[in-house]
Motif scaffolding. Structure first.
Motif, mmCIF file in Angstrom:
data_model
loop_
_atom_site.group_PDB
_atom_site.id
_atom_site.type_symbol
_atom_site.label_atom_id
_atom_site.label_comp_id
_atom_site.label_asym_id
_atom_site.label_seq_id
_atom_site.Cartn_x
_atom_site.Cartn_y
_atom_site.Cartn_z
ATOM 1 N N HIS A 8 0.842 -1.204 0.000
ATOM 2 C CA HIS A 8 0.000 0.000 0.000
ATOM 3 C C HIS A 8 0.878 1.256 0.000
ATOM 4 O O HIS A 8 1.593 1.479 -0.968
ATOM 5 C CB HIS A 8 -1.009 -0.031 1.153
ATOM 6 N N HIS A 49 -0.973 11.303 7.370
ATOM 7 C CA HIS A 49 -2.315 11.726 7.780
ATOM 8 C C HIS A 49 -2.954 10.614 8.597
ATOM 9 O O HIS A 49 -2.352 9.554 8.777
ATOM 10 C CB HIS A 49 -3.179 12.149 6.585
ATOM 11 N N ASP A 53 -5.579 3.451 6.592
ATOM 12 C CA ASP A 53 -4.655 2.788 5.670
ATOM 13 C C ASP A 53 -3.263 3.429 5.692
ATOM 14 O O ASP A 53 -2.431 3.142 4.815
ATOM 15 C CB ASP A 53 -5.216 2.746 4.240
ATOM 16 N N HIS A 54 -3.017 4.280 6.717
ATOM 17 C CA HIS A 54 -1.690 4.879 6.894
ATOM 18 C C HIS A 54 -1.187 4.762 8.332
ATOM 19 O O HIS A 54 -0.007 4.993 8.579
ATOM 20 C CB HIS A 54 -1.696 6.351 6.449
ATOM 21 N N ASP A 139 -0.827 11.030 0.466
ATOM 22 C CA ASP A 139 -2.066 10.919 -0.329
ATOM 23 C C ASP A 139 -2.439 12.321 -0.796
ATOM 24 O O ASP A 139 -2.693 13.203 0.027
ATOM 25 C CB ASP A 139 -3.214 10.374 0.532
ATOM 26 N N HIS A 189 0.291 3.041 -3.151
ATOM 27 C CA HIS A 189 -1.161 3.274 -3.066
ATOM 28 C C HIS A 189 -1.893 2.774 -4.317
ATOM 29 O O HIS A 189 -2.765 3.452 -4.865
ATOM 30 C CB HIS A 189 -1.443 4.776 -2.834
#
Ligand code: NI
Ligand code: MN
Length: 225
Positions: A8, A49, A53-54, A139, A189
């Motif tokens: 990811h 952030h 998913d981070h 992102d 990503h």
């Protein structure tokens, strides 16, 4: 510099004798199931952030490694509330670290924490050291602010999302690489879920056609840049 991809938008850069881990999200990613998060070492964890998913594995890896967590004030405040105190909260701007400098740069996205609390602005990072420099956009969509990156120095490489839907796609990232004056880009990503599934051959060709290189290391692979 060594770059390791953990799937990811999670990766580590070994630079100036330190291991910098970014955006830890591994255990919720089926494609990264062979990565043992307890084996991951880090001196610093940088977080772009507050989206899950981070940061899903951030507190676990931070507790395992006692790494210093660098992030937006609202993000590090949330992490401190989880009981992990070795954090450096900052905001858009540059700070000094023992390996060089970390500059938080704008990203156009959103940022909230897993409990829905405010995550501050989402960001990217410019890391500069005596050994080399790199830019992680975080992102974001394509933004004009990326044209400022060359003012901070020549980046040896950049890390950019290429999956589209939530972020830049590969066509956007080609323009971002031009804005940031980066010859080598590591794509992240993408291919994690259906909305961000892409044709990687097409993405690589777009970069080739623009005279640049798109690097797509496999999950778990370490490359030297
Ligand atoms: Ni996000
Ligand atoms: Mn994301």
């Amino acid at each position: 510099m060594k770059f390791t991809f953990y799937g990811h938008a999670c990766f580590a850069v070994e630079i100036a004798g330190k291991k910098l881990l970014f955006d830890p999200f591994i255990s919720g990613n089926d494609s990264a199931k062979d990565i043992d998060i307890n084996s991951i070492q880090a001196d610093y964890i940088l977080v772009s952030h507050g989206h899950g998913d981070h940061i899903a594995d951030l507190v676990t890896i931070a507790n395992n490694t006692n790494a210093t967590v660098i992030g937006m004030l609202e993000v590090t405040g949330w992490i401190e509330n989880q009981g992990y105190k070795n954090c450096v909260g900052m905001n858009l701007g540059e700070m000094n670290a023992d390996f060089g400098t970390v500059r938080m740069v704008p990203a156009a996205h959103s940022s909230s924490m897993p409990d829905g609390s405010y995550g501050g602005n989402p960001v990217g990072f410019v890391v500069k050291t005596d050994e080399g420099s790199f830019y992680y956009t975080g992102d974001t969509c394509l933004i004009m602010d990326m044209q400022l990156i060359p003012r901070y120095g020549k980046m040896d490489f950049a890390i950019m999302p290429i999956g589209g839907h939530f972020t830049m796609n590969a066509a956007d990232a080609v323009i971002a690489a031009e804005f940031a004056d980066c010859d080598k880009v590591v794509g992240v990503h993408y291919n994690t879920w259906p909305p961000v599934t892409i044709d990687t051959g097409d993405a690589k060709k777009r970069f080739e056609d623009a005279g640049r290189t798109l690097l797509l290391p496999a999950i778990g692979e370490t490359i030297t840049i």
